[in-house]
Motif scaffolding. Structure first.
Motif, PDB file in Angstrom:
ATOM      1  N   LEU A 167       0.831  -1.203   0.000  1.00 18.06           N
ATOM      2  CA  LEU A 167       0.000   0.000   0.000  1.00 18.06           C
ATOM      3  C   LEU A 167       0.870   1.259   0.000  1.00 18.06           C
ATOM      4  N   TRP A 168       1.946   1.242   0.758  1.00 19.25           N
ATOM      5  CA  TRP A 168       2.831   2.412   0.790  1.00 19.25           C
ATOM      6  C   TRP A 168       3.527   2.605  -0.548  1.00 19.25           C
ATOM      7  N   PHE A 169       4.022   1.529  -1.125  1.00 17.78           N
ATOM      8  CA  PHE A 169       4.782   1.623  -2.368  1.00 17.78           C
ATOM      9  C   PHE A 169       3.915   2.128  -3.525  1.00 17.78           C
ATOM     10  N   LEU A 170       2.713   1.573  -3.692  1.00 14.60           N
ATOM     11  CA  LEU A 170       1.856   1.939  -4.815  1.00 14.60           C
ATOM     12  C   LEU A 170       0.880   3.062  -4.471  1.00 14.60           C
ATOM     13  N   GLY A 171       0.264   2.968  -3.294  1.00 13.82           N
ATOM     14  CA  GLY A 171      -0.721   3.976  -2.912  1.00 13.82           C
ATOM     15  C   GLY A 171      -0.117   5.364  -2.778  1.00 13.82           C
ATOM     16  N   SER A 172       1.117   5.424  -2.290  1.00 14.06           N
ATOM     17  CA  SER A 172       1.773   6.732  -2.150  1.00 14.06           C
ATOM     18  C   SER A 172       1.989   7.381  -3.513  1.00 14.06           C
ATOM     19  N   GLN A 173       2.227   6.579  -4.542  1.00 12.73           N
ATOM     20  CA  GLN A 173       2.409   7.130  -5.883  1.00 12.73           C
ATOM     21  C   GLN A 173       1.094   7.699  -6.414  1.00 12.73           C
ATOM     22  N   ILE A 174      -0.003   7.006  -6.157  1.00 13.13           N
ATOM     23  CA  ILE A 174      -1.310   7.519  -6.592  1.00 13.13           C
ATOM     24  C   ILE A 174      -1.631   8.819  -5.866  1.00 13.13           C
ATOM     25  N   GLU A 175      -1.389   8.857  -4.558  1.00 13.03           N
ATOM     26  CA  GLU A 175      -1.681  10.075  -3.798  1.00 13.03           C
ATOM     27  C   GLU A 175      -0.840  11.249  -4.300  1.00 13.03           C
ATOM     28  N   TRP A 176       0.417  10.992  -4.659  1.00 16.05           N
ATOM     29  CA  TRP A 176       1.308  12.071  -5.099  1.00 16.05           C
ATOM     30  C   TRP A 176       0.983  12.540  -6.515  1.00 16.05           C
ATOM     31  N   PHE A 177       0.823  11.588  -7.433  1.00 12.99           N
ATOM     32  CA  PHE A 177       0.658  11.954  -8.838  1.00 12.99           C
ATOM     33  C   PHE A 177      -0.791  12.276  -9.200  1.00 12.99           C
ATOM     34  N   ASP A 178      -1.744  11.514  -8.680  1.00 13.85           N
ATOM     35  CA  ASP A 178      -3.140  11.684  -9.088  1.00 13.85           C
ATOM     36  C   ASP A 178      -3.990  12.387  -8.038  1.00 13.85           C
ATOM     37  N   GLY A 179      -3.456  12.594  -6.861  1.00 14.52           N
ATOM     38  CA  GLY A 179      -4.171  13.368  -5.852  1.00 14.52           C
ATOM     39  C   GLY A 179      -4.931  12.511  -4.848  1.00 14.52           C
ATOM     40  N   ARG A 180      -5.218  13.118  -3.701  1.00 14.63           N
ATOM     41  CA  ARG A 180      -5.901  12.386  -2.632  1.00 14.63           C
ATOM     42  C   ARG A 180      -7.344  12.057  -2.997  1.00 14.63           C
ATOM     43  N   GLY A 181      -7.972  12.939  -3.778  1.00 16.98           N
ATOM     44  CA  GLY A 181      -9.340  12.655  -4.192  1.00 16.98           C
ATOM     45  C   GLY A 181      -9.438  11.379  -5.000  1.00 16.98           C
ATOM     46  N   ARG A 182      -8.481  11.179  -5.907  1.00 14.75           N
ATOM     47  CA  ARG A 182      -8.471   9.963  -6.715  1.00 14.75           C
ATOM     48  C   ARG A 182      -8.217   8.740  -5.823  1.00 14.75           C
ATOM     49  N   LEU A 183      -7.319   8.878  -4.861  1.00 10.75           N
ATOM     50  CA  LEU A 183      -7.022   7.763  -3.961  1.00 10.75           C
ATOM     51  C   LEU A 183      -8.238   7.408  -3.105  1.00 10.75           C
TER      52      LEU A 183
END
Length: 287
Positions: A167-183
């Motif tokens: 979750l940290w490895f992949l989810g952190s990338q989504i939060e950074w690049f696509d934003g918290r709303g997308r996550l």
């Protein structure tokens, strides 16, 4: 080294070369007679590298994405290395999961029943029809949280450690690049589908963030194909899908691993693919 491409000296391959290094692709670029030549150490990399190079040269958006990744503060020497401030939402989900594992005694005390998708002490869940009725009654009573709290139930420390790392490895990338709303949207959709499918098939006794992790993996894999921005080895997707298929066989139980939440994995992965297909990547990433 294998010679794979010759280009005019005016073409700037600096960003592409840096991106190849971040993907772990050994290569070098030499100059010969007014041209630059791309060499690869392994011939099996030739086809995917040439395809990536073609897109890099043809699509300005791809070049911009690669350039932003190369200069992103969360990439160190080309490797994804975020700090907690780069992905506070993902960190919060992990901390909550660890706390719930602690407070529930890894699912062994009475608090666990309050976090299952339905309370098995109150409702009959022996058949699919009774499970649907029990879930409907639970939601009508206002216990909406039960749709999501199974995510935070884990029954071994190995289970939650593995889920947290992924979750940290992949989810952190989504939060950074696509934003918290997308996550958040991805978390909600994958939770609903993975938990719902697992419950209908097997009943209320399940838990873990594995369904969400599979959803995140499916999202990253499909969304990455249109706008490259995430960093993960392609073999990770192959391994995850193979492991999911193995989960539907008796092998895990024969190896003493117990029964896996196979339907949660499948539901999460499908949900992640659906979110990636429906919601296009953000045109502008976080700086």
């Amino acid at each position: 080294m294998y010679r794979v491409k010759q280009l005019d000296i005016s073409v700037d391959l600096g960003g592409f070369s840096q991106w190849l290094r971040s993907q772990g692709v050994p290569h070098r670029i030499s100059e010969e007679g007014g041209f630059q030549v791309l060499w690869l150490e392994h011939s099996e990399h030739a086809e995917p590298v040439l395809e990536a190079l073609e897109r890099f040269l043809a699509e300005p958006g791809i070049r911009q994405a690669v350039e932003q990744q190369n200069h992103s503060p969360v990439f160190v020497a080309g490797r994804w290395q975020p700090s907690p401030r780069h992905a506070p939402l993902v960190l919060g989900i992990i901390v909550l999961g660890v706390l719930m594992a602690w407070f529930t005694g890894l699912g062994s005390n009475q608090l666990t029943a309050n976090l299952l998708i339905v309370d098995p002490r109150v409702y009959d869940w022996g058949t699919i029809a009774s499970r649907i009725d029990a879930l409907a009654a639970t939601l009508v009573s206002g216990q909406i949280w039960r749709l999501f709290t199974p995510d935070f139930l884990h029954f071994s420390w190995t289970h939650i450690i593995f889920n947290s790392v992924m979750l940290w490895f992949l989810g952190s990338q989504i939060e950074w690049f696509d934003g918290r709303g997308r996550l958040v949207s991805l978390f909600i959709v994958t939770s609903l589908l993975s938990n719902g499918l697992q419950y209908i098939v097997s009943g209320p006794f399940f838990g873990g963030l594995s369904g969400v992790v599979y959803g995140i993996l499916g999202y990253c894999w499909l969304s990455q194909r249109s706008v490259p921005r995430f960093q993960f080895p392609p073999a990770l997707v192959t391994f995850a899908v193979v492991w999911m298929v193995i989960g539907f066989t008796p092998l895990p139980e024969m190896l003493g691993l117990g029964r896996m939440a196979n339907e949660a994995h499948l539901g999460g992965f499908v949900a992640g693919l659906a979110v990636a297909a429906i919601l296009p990547p953000r045109k502008k990433r976080q700086a």
